[in-house]
Scaffold this motif. Structure first.
Motif, short mmCIF file in Angstrom:
data_model
loop_
_atom_site.label_atom_id
_atom_site.label_comp_id
_atom_site.label_asym_id
_atom_site.label_seq_id
_atom_site.Cartn_x
_atom_site.Cartn_y
_atom_site.Cartn_z
N ASP A 301 0.76 -1.17 -0.03
CA ASP A 301 0.12 -0.13 -0.01
C ASP A 301 0.88 1.25 -0.12
OD1 ASP A 301 -1.61 2.03 0.52
OD2 ASP A 301 -2.99 0.83 1.74
N PRO A 302 0.71 2.11 -1.14
CA PRO A 302 1.65 3.22 -0.94
C PRO A 302 1.58 4.33 0.23
CG PRO A 302 0.65 2.98 -2.97
CD PRO A 302 0.03 2.03 -2.29
N GLU A 303 0.40 4.16 0.68
CA GLU A 303 0.16 4.96 2.14
C GLU A 303 1.21 4.63 3.08
OE1 GLU A 303 -1.68 8.36 3.90
OE2 GLU A 303 -1.36 7.64 1.90
N VAL A 304 1.49 3.31 3.04
CA VAL A 304 2.33 2.75 4.19
C VAL A 304 3.75 3.29 4.02
CG1 VAL A 304 3.71 0.65 5.03
CG2 VAL A 304 1.08 0.77 4.43
N ALA A 305 4.22 3.61 2.89
CA ALA A 305 5.29 4.22 2.56
C ALA A 305 5.37 5.75 2.85
CB ALA A 305 5.87 4.04 1.08
N ARG A 306 4.33 6.29 2.71
CA ARG A 306 4.18 7.66 3.14
C ARG A 306 4.23 7.76 4.72
NH1 ARG A 306 1.00 11.47 4.79
NH2 ARG A 306 -0.76 9.81 5.24
N ILE A 307 3.27 7.15 5.13
CA ILE A 307 3.29 7.25 6.65
C ILE A 307 4.83 6.90 7.42
CG2 ILE A 307 2.46 6.22 8.90
CD1 ILE A 307 -0.05 5.77 7.16
N ALA A 308 5.39 5.93 6.79
CA ALA A 308 6.69 5.63 7.30
C ALA A 308 7.67 6.70 7.07
CB ALA A 308 7.07 4.27 6.84
N ARG A 339 -1.07 -12.74 3.59
CA ARG A 339 -1.71 -13.63 4.44
C ARG A 339 -3.03 -13.38 4.77
NH1 ARG A 339 3.17 -13.36 8.96
NH2 ARG A 339 4.59 -14.56 7.87
N ARG A 340 -3.59 -12.28 4.51
CA ARG A 340 -4.98 -12.18 4.73
C ARG A 340 -5.91 -11.97 3.56
NH1 ARG A 340 -6.66 -9.43 9.76
NH2 ARG A 340 -4.78 -9.24 11.23
N ASN A 341 -4.90 -12.13 2.29
CA ASN A 341 -5.78 -11.84 1.21
C ASN A 341 -6.36 -10.73 0.78
OD1 ASN A 341 -6.36 -12.89 -1.42
ND2 ASN A 341 -7.95 -13.91 -0.87
N ARG A 342 -5.72 -9.54 1.34
CA ARG A 342 -6.34 -8.12 1.11
C ARG A 342 -5.33 -7.40 0.16
NH1 ARG A 342 -8.63 -7.78 7.36
NH2 ARG A 342 -10.20 -9.16 7.16
N PRO A 343 -5.41 -7.38 -1.02
CA PRO A 343 -4.56 -6.47 -1.92
C PRO A 343 -5.02 -5.02 -1.62
CG PRO A 343 -5.84 -7.75 -3.30
CD PRO A 343 -6.08 -8.48 -1.77
N PRO A 344 -4.15 -4.17 -1.83
CA PRO A 344 -4.51 -2.87 -1.94
C PRO A 344 -5.08 -2.37 -3.32
CG PRO A 344 -2.23 -2.86 -2.49
CD PRO A 344 -2.59 -4.31 -2.20
N GLU A 345 -5.80 -1.31 -3.03
CA GLU A 345 -6.48 -0.87 -4.61
C GLU A 345 -5.53 -0.38 -5.65
OE1 GLU A 345 -9.02 2.46 -3.61
OE2 GLU A 345 -10.32 1.23 -2.37
N ARG A 346 -4.39 0.23 -5.30
CA ARG A 346 -3.30 0.56 -6.29
C ARG A 346 -1.94 0.07 -5.67
NH1 ARG A 346 -4.46 6.29 -8.88
NH2 ARG A 346 -4.77 6.67 -6.93
N PRO A 347 -1.51 -0.64 -6.01
CA PRO A 347 -0.03 -0.81 -5.50
C PRO A 347 1.03 0.21 -5.92
CG PRO A 347 -0.36 -2.57 -7.21
CD PRO A 347 -1.72 -1.74 -7.00
N PRO A 348 2.08 0.40 -5.46
CA PRO A 348 3.07 1.15 -5.87
C PRO A 348 3.72 0.79 -7.14
CG PRO A 348 3.88 0.13 -3.95
CD PRO A 348 2.60 -0.35 -4.10
N ALA A 387 -5.26 -2.18 9.15
CA ALA A 387 -6.40 -1.23 9.36
C ALA A 387 -7.23 -0.86 8.36
CB ALA A 387 -5.96 -0.40 10.42
N SER A 388 -6.45 -0.31 7.27
CA SER A 388 -7.11 0.23 6.06
C SER A 388 -7.89 -0.72 5.23
CB SER A 388 -5.86 1.13 5.24
OG SER A 388 -6.66 1.63 4.23
N ASN A 389 -7.11 -1.79 5.14
CA ASN A 389 -8.00 -2.72 4.05
C ASN A 389 -9.03 -3.22 5.01
OD1 ASN A 389 -6.27 -2.77 2.13
ND2 ASN A 389 -4.55 -3.90 2.73
N THR A 390 -8.87 -3.62 6.24
CA THR A 390 -9.79 -4.14 6.98
C THR A 390 -11.25 -3.12 6.81
OG1 THR A 390 -8.51 -5.41 8.41
CG2 THR A 390 -10.70 -4.96 9.10
N ALA A 391 -10.92 -1.97 7.02
CA ALA A 391 -11.93 -0.97 7.30
C ALA A 391 -12.52 -1.04 5.72
CB ALA A 391 -11.44 0.60 7.53
N HIS A 392 -11.89 -1.14 4.70
CA HIS A 392 -12.36 -1.00 3.39
C HIS A 392 -13.16 -2.14 2.90
CE1 HIS A 392 -12.17 -0.57 -0.94
NE2 HIS A 392 -12.00 -1.68 -1.17
N LYS A 393 -12.90 -3.32 3.45
CA LYS A 393 -13.52 -4.71 3.31
C LYS A 393 -14.96 -4.41 3.94
CE LYS A 393 -10.78 -7.26 0.82
NZ LYS A 393 -11.14 -7.56 -0.41
#
Length: 396
Positions: A301-308, A339-348, A387-393
């Motif tokens: 998730d590109p947002e992970v890179a931004r937050i980090a 592992r949770r099979n929850r891909p992001p909407e748009r990968p980097p 958290a983001s992917n869970t909320a999205h689902k």
């Protein structure tokens, strides 16, 4: 002190002689032959200078203090060997031979002069512990000739060694020649003490008070110089041993990272034999880590890179340290998402935050990445993906 220091110097010279003699079997050059002769003469000098051997040698020949003439003559010849080494390192064979001839003739003249002055003097009993001090009192001309030759040669060896160290073709040769040049001040301490012996004798005094300084000066000069002469031979072995230690340490550091990414993406892994060289196995591990990282890109998730990145900058990280934390956060997030099979909407577009310039830089960065996998910033940022992917689902 002679009974302790000189046997130590003799042992060092013998070890160097044995080692260099083995090299001579495969490389019979003037340089190597001169170094073998140098170590042999050094071994003779300090073996004979040991008081018990000194007395036995003089008694065997039947000339009082013959050991003194023998050892100091060997010193003069030894300096000629060292000059031959430096001349053949600095110049071509013809030029080196041409420059060596006047030096050898001059040293030959010194040896003849020393022998004449020695034999023309009256013997004053064996002096295994203070031969030079005794010579300063009874035959100062002999000692002055020896010191002049010794000092001139040591200065020339120091200057030549330092000059050639600047252009020597290998790092270990440069280091060795610098060590040889570094011994010049200690050699000058010795000659200074011996010169003071001659001056003191003219006033009815002796040089016994500063004799320990003379012995230590020459002892340190000999040991450091011997190490310097053989450093180009065994230095590469030190480099190899150091490389092996670094490879082992890097392998241990990268193993957890390799395991964590290849458990999710096993396709890049190619089984290799444990007998394969460690460097090759480490190189293969680095490739597999990068391949797995790219394979995990679709789960990042590109947002992970931004937050980090924001958190890392807040605590003062920059450059590759910051990039390592960002990549670690993305990897942790991608592993959890897969592992949770929850891909992001748009990968980097890319899973990497920096591009090391060469293999060594890549190895250093991957070790930073492996350590950053346990960074609190990477762990907190990776949780965003979950958290983001869970909320999205749940919203969907």
């Amino acid at each position: 002190m002679n009974s302790l220091l000189y046997p130590l110097c003799s042992a060092v010279a013998l070890l160097a002689l044995i080692y260099k003699s083995r090299v001579l079997r495969t490389e019979r050059s003037v340089t190597q032959a001169a170094l073998v002769a140098n170590f042999f003469l050094l071994f003779v000098i300090f073996t004979v200078s040991t008081p018990s051997v000194w007395v036995a040698t003089s008694e065997l020949v039947g000339i009082a203090n013959f050991s003194g003439l023998l050892t100091q003559s060997c010193v003069v010849i030894m300096t000629a060997c060292q000059q031959l080494v430096l001349l053949h390192l600095t110049y071509g064979p013809e030029a080196a031979r041409r420059k060596a001839i006047p030096r050898i003739l001059a040293l030959g003249l010194v040896l003849i002069t020393m022998a004449v002055l020695f034999t023309g003097a009256t013997a004053h009993g064996e002096a295994p512990n203070d031969f030079a001090v005794t010579r300063a009192q009874y035959t100062p001309a002999y000692l002055a000739v020896y010191l002049a030759a010794f000092t001139a040669n040591q200065v020339e060896i120091g200057v030549m060694g330092w000059r050639y160290s600047r252009i020597a073709p290998s790092a270990w040769l440069r280091r060795g020649l610098r060590m040889v040049a570094f011994t010049l001040p200690f050699a000058l301490v010795y000659t200074g003490c011996r010169t003071a012996d001659i001056v003191a004798a003219q006033f009815g005094e002796t040089g016994h008070p500063w004799e320990p300084a003379a012995q230590l000066g020459v002892g340190i000069a000999v040991i450091v110089q011997t190490v310097g002469w053989i450093l180009p031979d065994w230095g590469p072995h030190l480099t190899s041993a150091g490389d092996q230690l670094r490879y082992r340490r890097a392998y241990r550091v990268l193993t957890p990272l390799h395991r964590s990414v290849t458990e999710e993406v096993p396709e890049p892994v190619i089984p290799v034999s444990p007998a394969l060289h460690l460097r090759a196995r480490l190189y293969r591990m680095m490739i597999e880590i990068r391949d797995a990282q790219w394979a995990l890109r679709t789960w990042m998730d590109p947002e992970v890179a931004r937050i980090a990145g924001v958190e890392a900058e807040r605590v003062g990280l920059c450059g590759e340290e910051l990039a390592a934390v960002v990549e670690a956060a993305q990897l942790r997030g991608a592993i959890e998402a897969k592992r949770r099979n929850r891909p992001p909407e748009r990968p980097p577009e890319t899973p990497v935050a920096t591009a090391p310039g060469d293999l060594a830089a890549e190895l250093a960065f991957q070790q930073r990445l492996a350590r950053a996998m346990t960074s609190p910033i990477a762990i907190r940022s990776a949780r965003y993906a979950t958290a983001s992917n869970t909320a999205h689902k749940e919203t969907a």
